[in-house]
Design a protein around this motif. Structure first.
Motif, PDB file in Angstrom:
ATOM      1  N   TRP A  73      -5.570  -6.513  -9.136  1.00 37.85           N
ATOM      2  CA  TRP A  73      -6.133  -7.832  -8.845  1.00 37.85           C
ATOM      3  C   TRP A  73      -7.640  -7.852  -9.073  1.00 37.85           C
ATOM      4  O   TRP A  73      -8.172  -8.796  -9.654  1.00 37.85           O
ATOM      5  CB  TRP A  73      -5.825  -8.241  -7.403  1.00 37.85           C
ATOM      6  CG  TRP A  73      -4.369  -8.253  -7.065  1.00 37.85           C
ATOM      7  CD1 TRP A  73      -3.328  -8.324  -7.942  1.00 37.85           C
ATOM      8  CD2 TRP A  73      -3.795  -8.205  -5.763  1.00 37.85           C
ATOM      9  NE1 TRP A  73      -2.138  -8.309  -7.278  1.00 37.85           N
ATOM     10  CE2 TRP A  73      -2.389  -8.240  -5.925  1.00 37.85           C
ATOM     11  CE3 TRP A  73      -4.311  -8.128  -4.480  1.00 37.85           C
ATOM     12  CZ2 TRP A  73      -1.517  -8.209  -4.848  1.00 37.85           C
ATOM     13  CZ3 TRP A  73      -3.453  -8.104  -3.395  1.00 37.85           C
ATOM     14  CH2 TRP A  73      -2.061  -8.140  -3.576  1.00 37.85           C
ATOM     15  N   PHE A  74      -8.309  -6.805  -8.617  1.00 35.85           N
ATOM     16  CA  PHE A  74      -9.754  -6.738  -8.775  1.00 35.85           C
ATOM     17  C   PHE A  74     -10.142  -6.633 -10.245  1.00 35.85           C
ATOM     18  O   PHE A  74     -11.138  -7.232 -10.674  1.00 35.85           O
ATOM     19  CB  PHE A  74     -10.316  -5.547  -7.991  1.00 35.85           C
ATOM     20  CG  PHE A  74     -10.658  -5.882  -6.571  1.00 35.85           C
ATOM     21  CD1 PHE A  74     -11.927  -6.289  -6.219  1.00 35.85           C
ATOM     22  CD2 PHE A  74      -9.688  -5.808  -5.588  1.00 35.85           C
ATOM     23  CE1 PHE A  74     -12.234  -6.600  -4.909  1.00 35.85           C
ATOM     24  CE2 PHE A  74      -9.985  -6.118  -4.271  1.00 35.85           C
ATOM     25  CZ  PHE A  74     -11.271  -6.518  -3.923  1.00 35.85           C
ATOM     26  N   MET A 232      -4.405 -12.293  -2.410  1.00 39.09           N
ATOM     27  CA  MET A 232      -4.605 -12.420  -0.974  1.00 39.09           C
ATOM     28  C   MET A 232      -3.634 -13.437  -0.376  1.00 39.09           C
ATOM     29  O   MET A 232      -3.119 -13.248   0.727  1.00 39.09           O
ATOM     30  CB  MET A 232      -6.047 -12.838  -0.683  1.00 39.09           C
ATOM     31  CG  MET A 232      -6.408 -12.825   0.793  1.00 39.09           C
ATOM     32  SD  MET A 232      -8.080 -13.445   1.075  1.00 39.09           S
ATOM     33  CE  MET A 232      -9.039 -12.343   0.023  1.00 39.09           C
ATOM     34  N   ALA A 233      -3.387 -14.513  -1.096  1.00 39.94           N
ATOM     35  CA  ALA A 233      -2.446 -15.514  -0.607  1.00 39.94           C
ATOM     36  C   ALA A 233      -1.038 -14.949  -0.487  1.00 39.94           C
ATOM     37  O   ALA A 233      -0.237 -15.415   0.334  1.00 39.94           O
ATOM     38  CB  ALA A 233      -2.438 -16.727  -1.532  1.00 39.94           C
ATOM     39  N   GLY A 234      -0.712 -13.927  -1.287  1.00 41.57           N
ATOM     40  CA  GLY A 234       0.606 -13.302  -1.210  1.00 41.57           C
ATOM     41  C   GLY A 234       0.820 -12.519   0.074  1.00 41.57           C
ATOM     42  O   GLY A 234       1.961 -12.155   0.394  1.00 41.57           O
ATOM     43  N   LEU A 235      -0.262 -12.255   0.814  1.00 45.57           N
ATOM     44  CA  LEU A 235      -0.125 -11.554   2.099  1.00 45.57           C
ATOM     45  C   LEU A 235       0.320 -12.481   3.220  1.00 45.57           C
ATOM     46  O   LEU A 235       0.565 -12.022   4.322  1.00 45.57           O
ATOM     47  CB  LEU A 235      -1.464 -10.898   2.467  1.00 45.57           C
ATOM     48  CG  LEU A 235      -1.974  -9.844   1.486  1.00 45.57           C
ATOM     49  CD1 LEU A 235      -3.348  -9.359   1.890  1.00 45.57           C
ATOM     50  CD2 LEU A 235      -1.010  -8.670   1.404  1.00 45.57           C
ATOM     51  N   VAL A 236       0.394 -13.768   2.923  1.00 50.45           N
ATOM     52  CA  VAL A 236       0.892 -14.748   3.891  1.00 50.45           C
ATOM     53  C   VAL A 236       2.302 -15.133   3.486  1.00 50.45           C
ATOM     54  O   VAL A 236       2.511 -15.732   2.427  1.00 50.45           O
ATOM     55  CB  VAL A 236      -0.016 -15.998   3.943  1.00 50.45           C
ATOM     56  CG1 VAL A 236       0.527 -17.009   4.946  1.00 50.45           C
ATOM     57  CG2 VAL A 236      -1.437 -15.600   4.290  1.00 50.45           C
ATOM     58  N   THR A 237       3.266 -14.795   4.288  1.00 47.33           N
ATOM     59  CA  THR A 237       4.667 -15.078   3.995  1.00 47.33           C
ATOM     60  C   THR A 237       5.254 -15.988   5.066  1.00 47.33           C
ATOM     61  O   THR A 237       4.593 -16.337   6.049  1.00 47.33           O
ATOM     62  CB  THR A 237       5.488 -13.778   3.921  1.00 47.33           C
ATOM     63  OG1 THR A 237       5.494 -13.152   5.216  1.00 47.33           O
ATOM     64  CG2 THR A 237       4.867 -12.812   2.911  1.00 47.33           C
ATOM     65  N   SER A 238       6.509 -16.356   4.891  1.00 51.12           N
ATOM     66  CA  SER A 238       7.180 -17.227   5.857  1.00 51.12           C
ATOM     67  C   SER A 238       7.480 -16.507   7.158  1.00 51.12           C
ATOM     68  O   SER A 238       7.691 -17.155   8.196  1.00 51.12           O
ATOM     69  CB  SER A 238       8.481 -17.777   5.256  1.00 51.12           C
ATOM     70  OG  SER A 238       8.238 -18.474   4.052  1.00 51.12           O
ATOM     71  N   GLY A 244      -4.553  -8.007   9.273  1.00 49.89           N
ATOM     72  CA  GLY A 244      -5.366  -6.827   9.012  1.00 49.89           C
ATOM     73  C   GLY A 244      -5.588  -6.600   7.530  1.00 49.89           C
ATOM     74  O   GLY A 244      -6.705  -6.306   7.089  1.00 49.89           O
ATOM     75  N   ALA A 245      -4.532  -6.750   6.733  1.00 51.17           N
ATOM     76  CA  ALA A 245      -4.657  -6.586   5.289  1.00 51.17           C
ATOM     77  C   ALA A 245      -5.512  -7.691   4.676  1.00 51.17           C
ATOM     78  O   ALA A 245      -6.284  -7.451   3.735  1.00 51.17           O
ATOM     79  CB  ALA A 245      -3.269  -6.572   4.650  1.00 51.17           C
ATOM     80  N   ILE A 246      -5.387  -8.911   5.212  1.00 47.59           N
ATOM     81  CA  ILE A 246      -6.209 -10.017   4.724  1.00 47.59           C
ATOM     82  C   ILE A 246      -7.686  -9.747   4.987  1.00 47.59           C
ATOM     83  O   ILE A 246      -8.544  -9.978   4.133  1.00 47.59           O
ATOM     84  CB  ILE A 246      -5.773 -11.339   5.376  1.00 47.59           C
ATOM     85  CG1 ILE A 246      -4.378 -11.736   4.865  1.00 47.59           C
ATOM     86  CG2 ILE A 246      -6.775 -12.445   5.090  1.00 47.59           C
ATOM     87  CD1 ILE A 246      -3.807 -12.961   5.547  1.00 47.59           C
ATOM     88  N   MET A 247      -7.995  -9.228   6.178  1.00 43.20           N
ATOM     89  CA  MET A 247      -9.393  -8.907   6.496  1.00 43.20           C
ATOM     90  C   MET A 247      -9.913  -7.779   5.617  1.00 43.20           C
ATOM     91  O   MET A 247     -11.059  -7.798   5.173  1.00 43.20           O
ATOM     92  CB  MET A 247      -9.508  -8.514   7.971  1.00 43.20           C
ATOM     93  CG  MET A 247      -9.229  -9.621   8.963  1.00 43.20           C
ATOM     94  SD  MET A 247     -10.413 -10.979   8.880  1.00 43.20           S
ATOM     95  CE  MET A 247      -9.450 -12.204   7.971  1.00 43.20           C
ATOM     96  N   ALA A 248      -9.070  -6.795   5.334  1.00 42.68           N
ATOM     97  CA  ALA A 248      -9.487  -5.690   4.472  1.00 42.68           C
ATOM     98  C   ALA A 248      -9.736  -6.175   3.046  1.00 42.68           C
ATOM     99  O   ALA A 248     -10.748  -5.827   2.420  1.00 42.68           O
ATOM    100  CB  ALA A 248      -8.428  -4.591   4.481  1.00 42.68           C
ATOM    101  N   LEU A 249      -8.830  -6.993   2.521  1.00 40.32           N
ATOM    102  CA  LEU A 249      -9.008  -7.507   1.167  1.00 40.32           C
ATOM    103  C   LEU A 249     -10.201  -8.453   1.090  1.00 40.32           C
ATOM    104  O   LEU A 249     -10.942  -8.454   0.093  1.00 40.32           O
ATOM    105  CB  LEU A 249      -7.733  -8.218   0.709  1.00 40.32           C
ATOM    106  CG  LEU A 249      -7.706  -8.717  -0.742  1.00 40.32           C
ATOM    107  CD1 LEU A 249      -7.984  -7.579  -1.707  1.00 40.32           C
ATOM    108  CD2 LEU A 249      -6.363  -9.366  -1.057  1.00 40.32           C
ATOM    109  N   SER A 250     -10.412  -9.255   2.139  1.00 40.49           N
ATOM    110  CA  SER A 250     -11.572 -10.148   2.161  1.00 40.49           C
ATOM    111  C   SER A 250     -12.871  -9.356   2.136  1.00 40.49           C
ATOM    112  O   SER A 250     -13.843  -9.753   1.480  1.00 40.49           O
ATOM    113  CB  SER A 250     -11.523 -11.028   3.418  1.00 40.49           C
ATOM    114  OG  SER A 250     -10.364 -11.828   3.438  1.00 40.49           O
ATOM    115  N   THR A 251     -12.899  -8.240   2.855  1.00 45.45           N
ATOM    116  CA  THR A 251     -14.090  -7.388   2.838  1.00 45.45           C
ATOM    117  C   THR A 251     -14.344  -6.829   1.450  1.00 45.45           C
ATOM    118  O   THR A 251     -15.480  -6.815   0.961  1.00 45.45           O
ATOM    119  CB  THR A 251     -13.932  -6.239   3.851  1.00 45.45           C
ATOM    120  OG1 THR A 251     -13.710  -6.786   5.162  1.00 45.45           O
ATOM    121  CG2 THR A 251     -15.167  -5.363   3.875  1.00 45.45           C
TER     122      THR A 251
END
Length: 279
Positions: A73-74, A232-238, A244-251
């Motif tokens: 992704w990066f 990052m949006a793929g880390l949000v599921t139904s 935690g992963a969202i915060m790590a990727l955001s960093t």
């Protein structure tokens, strides 16, 4: 009178300090919380009395992010953002110079369109842009994402570079024309070196716009060509939100922007026409 003035000056100083502290708190606070949350263990993410400093540190969230394809992704985001920035700078600088130095039919209409383009949300471009890219077979690839991002960055870079070109004295170019370098030579040898501050500023804006863009990339990107915001949006599921992963990727997403800022910072501190007064 001196005591009253001293009291007023102290009150004004205290007010400025408080205002500055509030600005720093609201600007830096979320970033500090994001970084701290990226290393918190799972049982500390939803505490009723959370603390800024985690009592334990874990790298599980970063391991999860890298295990889910973050490097890919990066790489995609960097290629798209770098290509978008370079193309926007090249075209935007040329267009900004043209509308500033020359008079031609449709000039006012072009300037009006540059301003009007940001009055409408980018989502209005989504369907026609997708249809055009689909007809060209560019949906799903990085080239299609770059073209989509150019529709956002190019009007801004043109408008910014126009203002920077206007700040360069025309007399400097005319002096170069007298020496026989011509329009192109005067631009490349005289104007362009004096635009380094504007180029650095415009590059910063274009890179950030492309690096953080989600809407167009989420529709155009497919398969292994998704960018970091789309990943990052793929880390949000139904069923679960991997905070935690969202915060790590955001960093991790924030780091390149901060590095770019510090690399280009020295250009912001230089005057636009500093080179014209050196002997």
């Amino acid at each position: 009178m001196p005591r009253k003035r001293t009291g007023r000056s102290l009150a004004g100083l205290a007010g400025r300090i408080v205002a500055l502290a509030l600005i720093v708190f609201f600007a830096v606070g979320p970033i500090v919380w994001m970084i701290a949350s990226s290393v918190r263990p799972a049982d500390q993410l939803f505490q009723s009395d959370p603390s800024v400093v985690p009592t334990g540190v874990t790298t599980a969230w970063y391991e999860e992010v890298f295990g889910s394809g973050a490097l890919r992704w990066f790489a995609n985001s960097f290629v798209v953002a770098a290509a978008t920035t370079l193309i926007s700078l090249a075209l935007g600088t040329a267009a900004g110079y043209a509308v500033t130095r020359f008079t031609f039919p449709g000039r006012r209409v072009l300037l009006a369109c540059l301003g009007v383009s940001y009055l409408f949300p980018a989502i209005l471009l989504l369907v026609p842009l997708y249809l055009v890219l689909a007809s060209l077979g560019l949906v799903g690839g990085l080239i299609g994402i770059v073209i989509g991002h150019l529709t956002i960055t190019l009007p801004l870079t043109t408008w910014l570079m126009k203002s920077f070109v206007e700040a360069v004295p025309r007399d400097l170019e005319e002096a170069a024309w007298v020496d026989g370098v011509g329009y192109l030579g005067g631009f490349l040898r005289v104007t362009l070196p004096l635009l380094r501050t504007g180029l650095a500023t415009t590059a910063m804006f274009a890179f950030i716009l492309s690096w953080d863009e989600f809407l167009l990339a989420s529709v155009i990107a497919q398969g292994d060509n998704v960018t970091a915001p789309v990943g990052m949006a793929g880390l949000v599921t139904s069923f679960d939100i991997r905070w935690g992963a969202i915060m790590a990727l955001s960093t991790l997403v924030t780091i390149p922007v901060v590095v770019l800022f510090f690399v280009l910072q020295r250009y912001y501190e230089k005057g636009l026409t500093a080179g014209s007064v050196k002997g």
